[in-house]
Design a protein around this motif. Structure first.
Motif, PDB file in Angstrom:
ATOM      1  N   GLY A 146     -66.803  66.935  77.292  1.00 48.00           N
ATOM      2  CA  GLY A 146     -65.985  66.791  78.486  1.00 48.00           C
ATOM      3  C   GLY A 146     -64.629  66.182  78.179  1.00 48.00           C
ATOM      4  N   TYR A 147     -63.987  65.746  79.242  1.00 49.56           N
ATOM      5  CA  TYR A 147     -62.640  65.205  79.117  1.00 49.56           C
ATOM      6  C   TYR A 147     -62.646  63.715  79.465  1.00 49.56           C
ATOM      7  CZ  TYR A 147     -61.482  70.172  79.586  1.00 49.56           C
ATOM      8  OH  TYR A 147     -61.427  71.531  79.443  1.00 49.56           O
ATOM      9  N   PRO A 148     -62.615  62.841  78.484  1.00 48.85           N
ATOM     10  CA  PRO A 148     -62.581  61.409  78.799  1.00 48.85           C
ATOM     11  C   PRO A 148     -61.149  60.971  79.156  1.00 48.85           C
ATOM     12  CG  PRO A 148     -62.752  61.741  76.433  1.00 48.85           C
ATOM     13  CD  PRO A 148     -62.685  63.095  77.050  1.00 48.85           C
ATOM     14  N   LEU A 149     -60.879  60.873  80.424  1.00 46.38           N
ATOM     15  CA  LEU A 149     -59.533  60.484  80.848  1.00 46.38           C
ATOM     16  C   LEU A 149     -59.336  58.979  80.709  1.00 46.38           C
ATOM     17  CD1 LEU A 149     -59.421  63.385  81.961  1.00 46.38           C
ATOM     18  CD2 LEU A 149     -58.270  62.475  83.981  1.00 46.38           C
ATOM     19  N   ARG A 150     -58.201  58.609  80.206  1.00 47.60           N
ATOM     20  CA  ARG A 150     -57.826  57.193  80.155  1.00 47.60           C
ATOM     21  C   ARG A 150     -56.510  57.070  80.892  1.00 47.60           C
ATOM     22  NH1 ARG A 150     -61.272  53.404  78.615  1.00 47.60           N
ATOM     23  NH2 ARG A 150     -59.509  52.172  77.878  1.00 47.60           N
ATOM     24  N   ASP A 151     -56.481  56.205  81.849  1.00 45.28           N
ATOM     25  CA  ASP A 151     -55.273  56.070  82.683  1.00 45.28           C
ATOM     26  C   ASP A 151     -54.838  57.422  83.245  1.00 45.28           C
ATOM     27  OD1 ASP A 151     -55.205  53.359  82.169  1.00 45.28           O
ATOM     28  OD2 ASP A 151     -53.945  53.620  80.397  1.00 45.28           O
ATOM     29  N   GLY A 152     -55.814  58.244  83.533  1.00 45.17           N
ATOM     30  CA  GLY A 152     -55.531  59.520  84.184  1.00 45.17           C
ATOM     31  C   GLY A 152     -55.097  60.624  83.261  1.00 45.17           C
ATOM     32  N   VAL A 153     -55.240  60.438  81.931  1.00 44.90           N
ATOM     33  CA  VAL A 153     -54.732  61.458  81.000  1.00 44.90           C
ATOM     34  C   VAL A 153     -55.735  61.709  79.880  1.00 44.90           C
ATOM     35  CG1 VAL A 153     -52.901  62.022  79.346  1.00 44.90           C
ATOM     36  CG2 VAL A 153     -52.332  60.799  81.443  1.00 44.90           C
ATOM     37  N   TRP A 154     -55.879  62.964  79.520  1.00 46.11           N
ATOM     38  CA  TRP A 154     -56.585  63.349  78.308  1.00 46.11           C
ATOM     39  C   TRP A 154     -55.749  64.383  77.576  1.00 46.11           C
ATOM     40  CZ3 TRP A 154     -58.143  68.233  76.733  1.00 46.11           C
ATOM     41  CH2 TRP A 154     -58.949  68.295  75.590  1.00 46.11           C
ATOM     42  N   ASN A 155     -55.532  64.167  76.283  1.00 42.04           N
ATOM     43  CA  ASN A 155     -54.798  65.126  75.470  1.00 42.04           C
ATOM     44  C   ASN A 155     -55.757  65.807  74.509  1.00 42.04           C
ATOM     45  OD1 ASN A 155     -51.693  64.981  75.785  1.00 42.04           O
ATOM     46  ND2 ASN A 155     -52.410  62.866  75.921  1.00 42.04           N
ATOM     47  N   GLY A 156     -55.666  67.126  74.438  1.00 39.64           N
ATOM     48  CA  GLY A 156     -56.539  67.879  73.554  1.00 39.64           C
ATOM     49  C   GLY A 156     -56.070  67.842  72.118  1.00 39.64           C
ATOM     50  N   ALA A 157     -56.902  68.425  71.246  1.00 34.46           N
ATOM     51  CA  ALA A 157     -56.561  68.454  69.824  1.00 34.46           C
ATOM     52  C   ALA A 157     -55.342  69.325  69.593  1.00 34.46           C
ATOM     53  CB  ALA A 157     -57.743  68.987  69.022  1.00 34.46           C
ATOM     54  N   THR A 158     -55.178  70.348  70.392  1.00 37.12           N
ATOM     55  CA  THR A 158     -53.985  71.191  70.246  1.00 37.12           C
ATOM     56  C   THR A 158     -52.972  70.737  71.285  1.00 37.12           C
ATOM     57  OG1 THR A 158     -55.075  72.853  71.595  1.00 37.12           O
ATOM     58  CG2 THR A 158     -55.152  73.146  69.213  1.00 37.12           C
ATOM     59  N   PHE A 159     -52.834  71.494  72.349  1.00 33.04           N
ATOM     60  CA  PHE A 159     -51.814  71.129  73.320  1.00 33.04           C
ATOM     61  C   PHE A 159     -52.362  71.041  74.728  1.00 33.04           C
ATOM     62  CE2 PHE A 159     -49.989  73.902  70.023  1.00 33.04           C
ATOM     63  CZ  PHE A 159     -49.487  72.879  69.251  1.00 33.04           C
ATOM     64  N   ASP A 160     -53.667  71.103  74.828  1.00 27.63           N
ATOM     65  CA  ASP A 160     -54.252  71.037  76.159  1.00 27.63           C
ATOM     66  C   ASP A 160     -54.071  69.642  76.742  1.00 27.63           C
ATOM     67  OD1 ASP A 160     -54.983  73.558  75.726  1.00 27.63           O
ATOM     68  OD2 ASP A 160     -57.113  73.184  75.494  1.00 27.63           O
ATOM     69  N   LEU A 161     -53.870  69.626  78.020  1.00 24.02           N
ATOM     70  CA  LEU A 161     -53.661  68.359  78.710  1.00 24.02           C
ATOM     71  C   LEU A 161     -54.438  68.394  80.021  1.00 24.02           C
ATOM     72  CD1 LEU A 161     -51.926  65.716  79.275  1.00 24.02           C
ATOM     73  CD2 LEU A 161     -50.419  67.247  80.529  1.00 24.02           C
ATOM     74  N   VAL A 162     -55.198  67.351  80.279  1.00 22.67           N
ATOM     75  CA  VAL A 162     -55.885  67.217  81.555  1.00 22.67           C
ATOM     76  C   VAL A 162     -55.456  65.881  82.140  1.00 22.67           C
ATOM     77  CG1 VAL A 162     -58.125  67.049  82.695  1.00 22.67           C
ATOM     78  CG2 VAL A 162     -57.841  68.598  80.759  1.00 22.67           C
ATOM     79  N   SER A 163     -55.035  65.906  83.376  1.00 25.30           N
ATOM     80  CA  SER A 163     -54.551  64.648  83.930  1.00 25.30           C
ATOM     81  C   SER A 163     -54.700  64.601  85.438  1.00 25.30           C
ATOM     82  CB  SER A 163     -53.080  64.421  83.553  1.00 25.30           C
ATOM     83  OG  SER A 163     -52.254  65.347  84.214  1.00 25.30           O
ATOM     84  N   ILE A 164     -54.672  63.380  85.938  1.00 24.38           N
ATOM     85  CA  ILE A 164     -54.656  63.145  87.378  1.00 24.38           C
ATOM     86  C   ILE A 164     -53.310  62.510  87.685  1.00 24.38           C
ATOM     87  CG2 ILE A 164     -55.714  61.900  89.292  1.00 24.38           C
ATOM     88  CD1 ILE A 164     -58.349  61.979  87.702  1.00 24.38           C
ATOM     89  N   GLU A 165     -52.492  63.242  88.377  1.00 25.69           N
ATOM     90  CA  GLU A 165     -51.129  62.761  88.604  1.00 25.69           C
ATOM     91  C   GLU A 165     -51.010  61.947  89.875  1.00 25.69           C
ATOM     92  OE1 GLU A 165     -49.340  66.652  88.508  1.00 25.69           O
ATOM     93  OE2 GLU A 165     -48.374  66.180  86.595  1.00 25.69           O
ATOM     94  N   GLN A 166     -51.897  62.236  90.833  1.00 30.63           N
ATOM     95  CA  GLN A 166     -51.790  61.558  92.123  1.00 30.63           C
ATOM     96  C   GLN A 166     -53.087  60.847  92.453  1.00 30.63           C
ATOM     97  OE1 GLN A 166     -50.791  64.889  94.561  1.00 30.63           O
ATOM     98  NE2 GLN A 166     -48.599  64.704  94.164  1.00 30.63           N
ATOM     99  N   ASP A 167     -52.983  59.859  93.284  1.00 32.02           N
ATOM    100  CA  ASP A 167     -54.179  59.149  93.704  1.00 32.02           C
ATOM    101  C   ASP A 167     -55.080  60.080  94.503  1.00 32.02           C
ATOM    102  OD1 ASP A 167     -53.344  56.823  92.521  1.00 32.02           O
ATOM    103  OD2 ASP A 167     -52.321  56.092  94.314  1.00 32.02           O
TER     104      ASP A 167
END
Lengths: 296, 207
Positions: A146-167
């Motif tokens: 899965g995606y372990p978000l820290r402070d609303g952000v997870w960066n993949g090994a390549t360029f993938d990005l998963v984030s929560i931008e808003q509350d």
């Protein structure tokens, strides 16, 4: 003079060839280059901290690694539960090909009535591990854990990005008298127009890991696209959500077949409520234009 | 979809393969959807996909150099070039049949480059007007390259002609084909552009 000018243009133009030669051709640094780099550095620092915390907690509690990601370094932040087979099957289908919302099958993990969970406003959604199918419509190379978000952000090994931008947005869409939360998760593969926003809804449930359970992902269906008069091969990359009077309203950014990747021309708005097993439409969808400014 | 994902799933993919994979996951435009809808015929096989990858790798640098000369901004240029190739991928059934698919991509890219540059310049001007503080906005990317900055101030067609001829080394005929205009029009734009630039250079020298 003309020949001098030509020579000068060629000579000074070599810098643009140099620039092109220096770029790798990868897609990582479009639009969000600076943000990516910043987040990558932050994530690297976060990873070190996470590893340290995991080692300590394992030594003390002998708990599984997936349940030891910390929330703000103090509160345990459990992994969000893996999705059911139904969830996975549904989420692998692009938005425009999903059946109408009334026929959406609920996750088998949803039960009624269910024991009350915690006040959902106390949940730290920006520091949690989200399941691998979170980016249902977009990113690939999803990590199995899965995606372990820290402070609303997870960066993949390549360029993938998963984030929560808003509350998160709060409100009772399940009708049980308790607030639920809509967490809009941004999934990006690093390409300028590839971002997708997934409005996942979480509801309190004491029987679920972490006290919250994820509902099936609301979708913009083919039927709704047709209902507002758009061509059937229009598609969406997600949208922003709000809750009012127990109704989940999502404004889906929508591309018609004629639209360029850069500029979706429509917003389709849907209104839904969770009936215990599925999302049900409460009022007809609407559509509005996304006017293209001159020069865009 | 499954076959395609397996084909393209590598730890570090080339940009072209990532474009392919992205559209595969996306179901965007006429590309394949996750439901297993068919790819456009030329991309339905690994050979066809490899052909696109080869095309991308062969053309990208030249297109990028041209677009960068028109935008003066590397990040914007990369963005525009990728979007142009993504568009080409969606329309690959048609474009792959052209004699020079690269010319089509180049035309799309240079047109977008001009739009982007105009918009950005307008935004900069508007912001300056509001902020009334030139320095607060940072330097434009042209300060170290006055000649090509002057090119970017030319009317769009003139700038495109100059860029294609002096960055991409195209002949007048090829420039005309790429832009979809006549050779006579290219000559006319070239003449006007040279005159304007020469005037600018003289004015620069006189300072």
């Amino acid at each position: 003079m003309s020949q001098d000018l030509d020579q000068l243009l060629r000579h000074q133009g070599t810098r643009y060839h140099d620039l092109a030669d220096r770029t790798s051709g990868d897609l990582h640094d479009v639009n969000t280059r600076t943000g990516h780099q910043r987040r990558r550095r932050r994530a690297a620092a976060g990873s070190v901290l996470t590893v340290a915390v995991v080692v300590i907690v394992l030594a003390v509690n002998r708990q599984p690694v997936t349940s030891t990601l910390q929330s703000g370094g103090t509160e345990p932040a459990p992994t969000i539960e893996p999705t059911t087979a139904t969830d996975v099957a549904t989420s692998s289908i692009p938005s425009t090909t999903v059946a109408s919302s009334t026929s959406t099958v609920a996750s088998s993990s949803t039960t009624t009535p269910r024991p009350a969970g915690p006040d959902i406003r106390t949940v730290d959604f920006k520091n949690r591990t989200y399941p691998a199918d979170t980016c249902a419509m977009g990113t690939y190379e999803a990590p199995a854990e899965g995606y372990p978000l820290r402070d609303g952000v997870w960066n993949g090994a390549t360029f993938d990005l998963v984030s929560i931008e808003q509350d998160p947005v709060y409100g009772d869409v399940t009708g049980d008298g308790r607030e639920d939360a809509v967490v809009t998760i941004l999934c990006s593969t690093g390409v300028g127009s590839s971002n997708r926003r997934h409005p996942w809804v979480y509801t309190p449930d004491a029987t679920a890991p972490g006290g919250i359970r994820r509902l099936t992902l609301p979708r913009l269906t083919e039927g709704e696209v047709a209902q507002v008069g758009l061509p059937p091969d229009s598609y969406t990359r997600g949208g922003g959500a709000s809750i009012a009077n127990g109704v989940l309203t999502i404004e889906w950014t929508t591309w018609t077949p004629e639209d360029t990747a850069m500029w979706p021309s429509k917003f389709v708005t849907t209104h839904q409520r969770w009936n215990g097993t599925a999302w049900q439409t409460t009022s007809p969808p609407t559509v509005r234009d996304n006017p293209r400014p001159p020069g865009a | 979809m499954t076959t395609l994902s397996l084909t393209l799933h590598r730890p570090r993919q080339t940009a072209a393969r990532r474009l392919l994979a992205l559209l595969a996951a996306d179901g965007a435009g006429p590309g394949p959807a996750a439901t297993g809808a068919a790819w456009p015929k030329p991309l339905a096989t690994p050979t066809g996909q490899a052909a696109f990858v080869t095309f991308y790798e062969a053309e990208r640098r030249r297109v990028l150099a041209v677009v960068a000369s028109l935008t003066g901004d590397r990040a914007a240029a990369e963005d525009i070039v990728q979007e142009a190739f993504a568009t080409a991928l969606r329309k690959w059934s048609t474009i792959s049949r052209y004699d020079r698919p690269g010319d089509w991509v180049k035309r799309v890219a240079v047109n977008r480059a001009i739009s982007r540059w105009r918009r950005r310049t307008a935004e900069e001007r508007a912001l300056r007007k509001v902020a009334n503080a030139r320095d607060s906005l940072g330097k434009l990317p042209d300060t170290e390259d006055p000649l090509w900055a002057a090119v970017r101030q030319l009317p769009p067609r003139q700038a495109q002609v100059i860029s294609l001829m002096f960055i991409d080394d195209l002949t007048i005929e090829r420039t005309a084909e790429t832009l979809g205009i006549s050779s006579g029009a290219v000559k006319s734009h070239l003449h006007r552009a040279r005159t304007t630039l020469a005037t600018m250079l003289r004015a620069e020298d006189d300072r």
